[in-house]
Design a protein around this motif. Structure first.
Motif, short mmCIF file in Angstrom:
data_model
loop_
_atom_site.label_atom_id
_atom_site.label_comp_id
_atom_site.label_asym_id
_atom_site.label_seq_id
_atom_site.Cartn_x
_atom_site.Cartn_y
_atom_site.Cartn_z
N THR A 1 7.50 4.42 -10.35
CA THR A 1 7.67 4.59 -11.80
C THR A 1 6.42 5.17 -12.45
O THR A 1 6.47 5.57 -13.61
N GLY A 2 5.30 5.16 -11.73
CA GLY A 2 4.04 5.60 -12.31
C GLY A 2 3.37 4.55 -13.16
O GLY A 2 2.27 4.76 -13.67
N ARG A 3 4.02 3.40 -13.33
CA ARG A 3 3.44 2.31 -14.14
C ARG A 3 2.53 1.43 -13.29
O ARG A 3 2.70 1.32 -12.09
N THR A 4 1.58 0.77 -13.95
CA THR A 4 0.74 -0.21 -13.28
C THR A 4 1.54 -1.49 -13.11
O THR A 4 2.13 -1.99 -14.07
N ILE A 5 1.57 -1.98 -11.89
CA ILE A 5 2.24 -3.24 -11.56
C ILE A 5 1.16 -4.28 -11.33
O ILE A 5 0.14 -4.01 -10.68
N SER A 6 1.38 -5.47 -11.85
CA SER A 6 0.42 -6.56 -11.72
C SER A 6 1.12 -7.76 -11.08
O SER A 6 2.27 -8.05 -11.41
N GLY B 1 -1.73 -2.29 -9.04
CA GLY B 1 -1.66 -0.96 -8.47
C GLY B 1 -0.69 -0.09 -9.24
O GLY B 1 0.13 -0.59 -10.01
N THR B 2 -0.78 1.21 -9.03
CA THR B 2 0.11 2.17 -9.68
C THR B 2 1.33 2.37 -8.80
O THR B 2 1.21 2.79 -7.65
N ARG C 1 0.82 -1.22 0.00
CA ARG C 1 0.00 0.00 0.00
C ARG C 1 0.85 1.26 0.00
O ARG C 1 0.47 2.27 -0.58
N LEU C 2 2.01 1.23 0.66
CA LEU C 2 2.90 2.40 0.62
C LEU C 2 3.44 2.62 -0.79
O LEU C 2 3.54 3.76 -1.25
#
Length: 145
Positions: free
Chosen positions: A102-107, A90-91, A62-63
């Motif tokens: 990084t501002g990227r979506t991580i899955s 999450g972003t 969450r952080l």
């Protein structure tokens, strides 16, 4: 075990996952996990194998990704076992595993196996796509050993 109890066990696991990982409610650990809970496969190095380890893993995610959420794709229950198949996303806005946002979506895809006794989760075994997570963070590249 009755169909009602199997459904109740599945609902308990889904509520735990949604409260802890999607809503970010760290107190969910106290509501859903038995105090003697054992995490046979802590998700990250250095994370304890008890209830506090689950709390630390959720807080870390969450952080790094305040919009982190888990989509439960399947829950299967038999006896006192519930299997969860999920994809969480999450972003990436904060540091995760030493990597700045990084501002990227991580899955992250994975499978968890939970043991339920009464109204508490007592054990967890899990397999997460850790290699995929490392690749998304740029800590390894496809084809790396």
């Amino acid at each position: 075990m009755t169909i009602d109890q199997l459904s109740s066990n599945k609902q308990l696991v889904e509520d735990f996952i949604q409260d802890l990982f999607t809503k970010g409610d760290l107190d969910a650990v106290d509501r859903y996990l038995d105090p003697a809970f054992v995490n046979h496969d802590p998700p990250f190095p250095g994370i304890p194998d008890g209830p506090d380890g689950m709390r630390q893993a959720a807080a870390m995610m969450r952080l790094a990704m305040p919009d982190w959420h888990s989509d439960v794709e399947r829950l299967v229950a038999e006896d006192d076992i519930v299997v969860e198949v999920f994809t969480a996303r999450g972003t990436h806005q904060g540091e995760l595993m030493g990597v700045p946002g990084t501002g990227r979506t991580i899955s992250l895809r994975g499978i968890n196996v939970f043991r339920v006794r009464g109204d508490r989760i007592t054990e967890r075994w899990g397999r997460l796509d850790q290699l995929g997570l490392l690749q998304q963070l740029g800590l390894t590249s496809p084809g790396s050993p």
